[in-house]
Write an enzyme that holds these catalytic residues in place. Structure first.
Site, PDB file in Angstrom:
ATOM      1  N   GLY A 126       0.777  -1.237   0.000  1.00 17.05           N
ATOM      2  CA  GLY A 126       0.000   0.000   0.000  1.00 17.05           C
ATOM      3  C   GLY A 126       0.803   1.279   0.000  1.00 17.05           C
ATOM      4  N   SER A 127       2.033   1.284  -0.481  1.00 13.76           N
ATOM      5  CA  SER A 127       2.815   2.539  -0.476  1.00 13.76           C
ATOM      6  C   SER A 127       2.232   3.556  -1.448  1.00 13.76           C
ATOM      7  CB  SER A 127       4.287   2.271  -0.778  1.00 13.76           C
ATOM      8  OG  SER A 127       4.507   2.000  -2.144  1.00 13.76           O
TER       9      SER A 127
ATOM     10  N   MET B 289      -3.593  -7.023  -7.307  1.00 18.23           N
ATOM     11  CA  MET B 289      -2.934  -8.103  -8.029  1.00 18.23           C
ATOM     12  C   MET B 289      -3.897  -9.149  -8.592  1.00 18.23           C
ATOM     13  SD  MET B 289      -0.037  -6.913  -8.010  1.00 18.23           S
ATOM     14  CE  MET B 289       0.937  -8.213  -8.714  1.00 18.23           C
ATOM     15  N   ARG B 290      -5.088  -8.699  -8.944  1.00 19.40           N
ATOM     16  CA  ARG B 290      -6.012  -9.613  -9.625  1.00 19.40           C
ATOM     17  C   ARG B 290      -6.506  -8.982 -10.910  1.00 19.40           C
ATOM     18  NH1 ARG B 290      -8.486 -13.961  -7.641  1.00 19.40           N
ATOM     19  NH2 ARG B 290     -10.471 -13.546  -8.666  1.00 19.40           N
TER      20      ARG B 290
ATOM     21  N   GLU C  22      -8.530  -6.199 -21.423  1.00 16.24           N
ATOM     22  CA  GLU C  22      -7.231  -6.808 -21.735  1.00 16.24           C
ATOM     23  C   GLU C  22      -6.188  -6.278 -20.759  1.00 16.24           C
ATOM     24  OE1 GLU C  22      -5.796  -5.980 -25.655  1.00 16.24           O
ATOM     25  OE2 GLU C  22      -3.966  -7.178 -25.396  1.00 16.24           O
TER      26      GLU C  22
ATOM     27  N   SER D 220       3.919   3.257 -15.531  1.00 19.46           N
ATOM     28  CA  SER D 220       2.862   3.839 -16.368  1.00 19.46           C
ATOM     29  C   SER D 220       1.562   3.910 -15.572  1.00 19.46           C
ATOM     30  CB  SER D 220       2.610   2.965 -17.617  1.00 19.46           C
ATOM     31  OG  SER D 220       3.787   2.757 -18.358  1.00 19.46           O
TER      32      SER D 220
ATOM     33  N   GLU E 167       6.925   6.071  -8.934  1.00 21.30           N
ATOM     34  CA  GLU E 167       5.494   5.748  -9.043  1.00 21.30           C
ATOM     35  C   GLU E 167       4.648   6.719  -8.228  1.00 21.30           C
ATOM     36  OE1 GLU E 167       4.199   1.723  -8.442  1.00 21.30           O
ATOM     37  OE2 GLU E 167       6.092   0.926  -9.212  1.00 21.30           O
TER      38      GLU E 167
ATOM     39  N   ASP F  21      -3.409  -4.696 -18.790  1.00 22.61           N
ATOM     40  CA  ASP F  21      -2.402  -3.639 -18.970  1.00 22.61           C
ATOM     41  C   ASP F  21      -2.369  -3.098 -20.392  1.00 22.61           C
ATOM     42  OD1 ASP F  21      -0.208  -5.532 -16.794  1.00 22.61           O
ATOM     43  OD2 ASP F  21      -1.769  -4.080 -16.327  1.00 22.61           O
TER      44      ASP F  21
ATOM     45  N   HIS G  95       1.203   0.742 -13.210  1.00 23.13           N
ATOM     46  CA  HIS G  95       1.878  -0.493 -13.608  1.00 23.13           C
ATOM     47  C   HIS G  95       3.385  -0.242 -13.660  1.00 23.13           C
ATOM     48  CE1 HIS G  95       2.556  -4.290 -15.698  1.00 23.13           C
ATOM     49  NE2 HIS G  95       3.349  -3.625 -16.526  1.00 23.13           N
TER      50      HIS G  95
ATOM     51  N   ASN H 151      -4.897   2.334 -13.384  1.00 22.87           N
ATOM     52  CA  ASN H 151      -3.959   1.386 -12.782  1.00 22.87           C
ATOM     53  C   ASN H 151      -2.551   1.945 -12.898  1.00 22.87           C
ATOM     54  OD1 ASN H 151      -2.980  -1.235 -11.776  1.00 22.87           O
ATOM     55  ND2 ASN H 151      -2.172  -1.482 -13.839  1.00 22.87           N
TER      56      ASN H 151
ATOM     57  N   LEU I 220      -9.171  -7.909 -13.285  1.00 14.85           N
ATOM     58  CA  LEU I 220     -10.580  -7.556 -13.137  1.00 14.85           C
ATOM     59  C   LEU I 220     -11.373  -8.061 -14.332  1.00 14.85           C
ATOM     60  CD1 LEU I 220      -9.919  -3.943 -11.894  1.00 14.85           C
ATOM     61  CD2 LEU I 220     -11.046  -5.724 -10.539  1.00 14.85           C
TER      62      LEU I 220
ATOM     63  N   ARG J 101     -14.185 -16.078 -10.556  1.00 15.83           N
ATOM     64  CA  ARG J 101     -13.670 -14.705 -10.583  1.00 15.83           C
ATOM     65  C   ARG J 101     -14.832 -13.721 -10.699  1.00 15.83           C
ATOM     66  NH1 ARG J 101      -8.571 -12.747 -11.908  1.00 15.83           N
ATOM     67  NH2 ARG J 101      -7.935 -14.804 -12.564  1.00 15.83           N
TER      68      ARG J 101
HETATM   69  N1  LIG Z   1      -8.900  -6.258 -16.590  1.00 11.40           N
HETATM   70  C1  LIG Z   1      -7.810  -5.734 -16.005  1.00 11.40           C
HETATM   71  N2  LIG Z   1      -7.558  -6.011 -14.723  1.00 11.40           N
HETATM   72  C2  LIG Z   1      -6.445  -5.473 -14.120  1.00 11.40           C
HETATM   73  C3  LIG Z   1      -5.549  -4.675 -14.851  1.00 11.40           C
HETATM   74  C4  LIG Z   1      -5.858  -4.393 -16.214  1.00 11.40           C
HETATM   75  O1  LIG Z   1      -5.128  -3.650 -16.903  1.00 11.40           O
HETATM   76  N3  LIG Z   1      -6.991  -4.925 -16.751  1.00 11.40           N
HETATM   77  N4  LIG Z   1      -4.363  -4.217 -14.254  1.00 11.40           N
HETATM   78  C5  LIG Z   1      -4.005  -5.013 -13.077  1.00 11.40           C
HETATM   79  C6  LIG Z   1      -2.758  -4.694 -12.366  1.00 11.40           C
HETATM   80  N5  LIG Z   1      -1.711  -5.576 -12.864  1.00 11.40           N
HETATM   81  C7  LIG Z   1      -0.645  -4.955 -13.458  1.00 11.40           C
HETATM   82  O2  LIG Z   1      -0.491  -3.729 -13.434  1.00 11.40           O
HETATM   83  C8  LIG Z   1      -1.797  -6.988 -12.792  1.00 11.40           C
HETATM   84  C9  LIG Z   1      -2.441  -7.595 -11.729  1.00 11.40           C
HETATM   85  C10 LIG Z   1      -2.549  -8.998 -11.672  1.00 11.40           C
HETATM   86  C11 LIG Z   1      -1.991  -9.789 -12.655  1.00 11.40           C
HETATM   87  C12 LIG Z   1      -2.161 -11.272 -12.597  1.00 11.40           C
HETATM   88  O3  LIG Z   1      -1.641 -12.006 -13.434  1.00 11.40           O
HETATM   89  N6  LIG Z   1      -2.898 -11.725 -11.588  1.00 11.40           N
HETATM   90  C13 LIG Z   1      -3.233 -13.167 -11.449  1.00 11.40           C
HETATM   91  C14 LIG Z   1      -2.927 -13.614 -10.046  1.00 11.40           C
HETATM   92  C15 LIG Z   1      -1.486 -13.307  -9.721  1.00 11.40           C
HETATM   93  C16 LIG Z   1      -1.203 -13.573  -8.240  1.00 11.40           C
HETATM   94  O4  LIG Z   1      -2.161 -13.878  -7.494  1.00 11.40           O
HETATM   95  O5  LIG Z   1      -0.015 -13.464  -7.884  1.00 11.40           O
HETATM   96  C17 LIG Z   1      -4.714 -13.384 -11.679  1.00 11.40           C
HETATM   97  O6  LIG Z   1      -5.501 -12.430 -11.422  1.00 11.40           O
HETATM   98  O7  LIG Z   1      -5.054 -14.499 -12.053  1.00 11.40           O
HETATM   99  C18 LIG Z   1      -1.332  -9.191 -13.718  1.00 11.40           C
HETATM  100  C19 LIG Z   1      -1.209  -7.802 -13.783  1.00 11.40           C
HETATM  101  C20 LIG Z   1      -5.158  -5.041 -12.114  1.00 11.40           C
HETATM  102  N7  LIG Z   1      -6.230  -5.717 -12.795  1.00 11.40           N
HETATM  103  N1  LIG Z   2       0.747  -5.510 -11.893  1.00  6.23           N
HETATM  104  C1  LIG Z   2       0.442  -4.663 -10.785  1.00  6.23           C
HETATM  105  C2  LIG Z   2       1.717  -4.332 -10.077  1.00  6.23           C
HETATM  106  O1  LIG Z   2       2.711  -5.041 -10.139  1.00  6.23           O
HETATM  107  N2  LIG Z   2       1.684  -3.180  -9.391  1.00  6.23           N
HETATM  108  C3  LIG Z   2       2.826  -2.777  -8.636  1.00  6.23           C
HETATM  109  O2  LIG Z   2       2.730  -3.306  -7.328  1.00  6.23           O
HETATM  110  C4  LIG Z   2       3.458  -2.434  -6.460  1.00  6.23           C
HETATM  111  C5  LIG Z   2       2.520  -2.108  -5.331  1.00  6.23           C
HETATM  112  O3  LIG Z   2       3.230  -1.422  -4.363  1.00  6.23           O
HETATM  113  P1  LIG Z   2       2.415  -0.747  -3.148  1.00  6.23           P
HETATM  114  O4  LIG Z   2       1.478  -1.801  -2.625  1.00  6.23           O
HETATM  115  O5  LIG Z   2       3.510  -0.372  -2.185  1.00  6.23           O
HETATM  116  O6  LIG Z   2       1.673   0.438  -3.731  1.00  6.23           O
HETATM  117  C6  LIG Z   2       3.799  -1.173  -7.271  1.00  6.23           C
HETATM  118  O7  LIG Z   2       5.138  -1.227  -7.704  1.00  6.23           O
HETATM  119  C7  LIG Z   2       2.862  -1.269  -8.449  1.00  6.23           C
HETATM  120  O8  LIG Z   2       3.376  -0.662  -9.620  1.00  6.23           O
END
Ligand SMILES: Nc1nc2c(c(=O)[nH]1)N[C@@H](CN(C=O)c1ccc(C(=O)N[C@@H](CCC(=O)O)C(=O)O)cc1)CN2
Ligand SMILES: NCC(=O)N[C@@H]1O[C@H](COP(=O)([O-])[O-])[C@@H](O)[C@H]1O
Length: 225
Positions: A16-17, A92-93, A145, A138, A176, A147, A111, A109, A95, A67
């Site tokens: 959560g930073s 990290m899921r 789709e 970014s 970031e 990212d 990234h 988001n 959507l 999901r």
């Molecule tokens: N529909 C979308 N959902 C999300 C996006 C997006 O652009 N479109 N951005 C992500 C954030 N993210 C990268 O920035 C990201 C988050 C999660 C994953 C991923 O592969 N998650 C897996 C589980 C991984 C794990 O539990 O360690 C999953 O959901 O099956 C990739 C990129 C937020 N959501």
């Molecule tokens: N694909 C999503 C992803 O990797 N996001 C990344 O997770 C970290 C969260 O840090 P935080 O919890 O300290 O904000 C950040 O570096 C963010 O860019």
């Protein structure tokens, strides 16, 4: 009395930073907004502890059959907070389409890569493996789709000789926070929109991302004809 400030819902799964950077900016009068809730798929994540209990929502995704079932509860909880903007800050899921559609055009988001390079996970290790000389972060609109949404803004950092993935992650993370804040200032001021798959600023399409300067603000884009 209900606040008239722009309302931000934050989705997070971990430390959560980035959320804390938003909270600190609000407290310091550097972001005119209110965090109306923090929503997580990880009930024990540190991000939730950064806001009062009344502003926390979390469910264990493992408790849901699909999901879509999880996303439906998440979307209802987010909608109940009546946010103007939804920010994925270390969420990290992926959507599902239903959630994305419900909050289309107002979900951002952050990234940790210079999109479209290195969509997905493990971006720092992949940048090193690819021999990138630059890396960064970014902020983009969220679309189904992964990212792949319109990129609004980026911050660039150098990749240094001998960098580990952690070294690079720390260097990117430090950029970031100001990147997300500078972008959110545009969003909550009503200057940012998503239309036709592109980001728009002040009614003009962004043909390339805004780049964060060393002064942590944006160099205004040149207007394309
Ligand atoms: N529909 C979308 N959902 C999300 C996006 C997006 O652009 N479109 N951005 C992500 C954030 N993210 C990268 O920035 C990201 C988050 C999660 C994953 C991923 O592969 N998650 C897996 C589980 C991984 C794990 O539990 O360690 C999953 O959901 O099956 C990739 C990129 C937020 N959501
Ligand atoms: N694909 C999503 C992803 O990797 N996001 C990344 O997770 C970290 C969260 O840090 P935080 O919890 O300290 O904000 C950040 O570096 C963010 O860019």
């Amino acid at each position: 009395m209900t606040s008239l400030l722009p309302r931000i819902a934050v989705l997070a799964s971990g430390r959560g930073s980035n959320l804390q950077a938003i909270l600190d900016a609000i407290a310091d009068g550097k972001l005119d907004a209110e965090v109306v809730g923090v929503f997580s798929d990880k009930p024990d994540c540190e991000a939730l502890l950064r806001v009062p209990e009344a502003k926390r929502w979390s469910r264990d995704a493992a408790d849901y059959a699909t999901r879509a079932d999880f996303d439906a509860d998440l979307a209802d909880a987010v909608a109940a907070a009546h946010p103007d903007w939804i920010v994925c800050a270390g969420y990290m899921r992926i959507l599902g389409d239903g959630f994305v559609a419900r909050f289309a055009g107002r979900t951002l988001n952050i990234h940790p890569s210079l999109l479209p390079k290195h969509r997905g996970l493990r971006t720092h290790a992949r940048a090193l493996k690819a021999g990138d000389v630059e890396h960064g972060a970014s902020v983009h609109f969220v679309v189904p789709e992964l990212d792949a949404g319109a990129v609004v803004a980026q911050a660039v950092v150098p990749v240094l000789e001998g960098d580990s993935a952690d070294d690079l992650a720390q260097r990117v993370l430090a950029r970031e926070h100001p990147l997300l804040l500078a972008t959110l200032r545009l969003a909550v001021a009503g200057r940012l929109a998503e239309r036709d798959g592109r980001a728009w600023l002040d009614g003009h399409p962004l043909f390339k991302p805004l780049y964060l300067s060393s002064a942590d603000d944006f160099i205004e884009p040149t207007r394309h004809p």
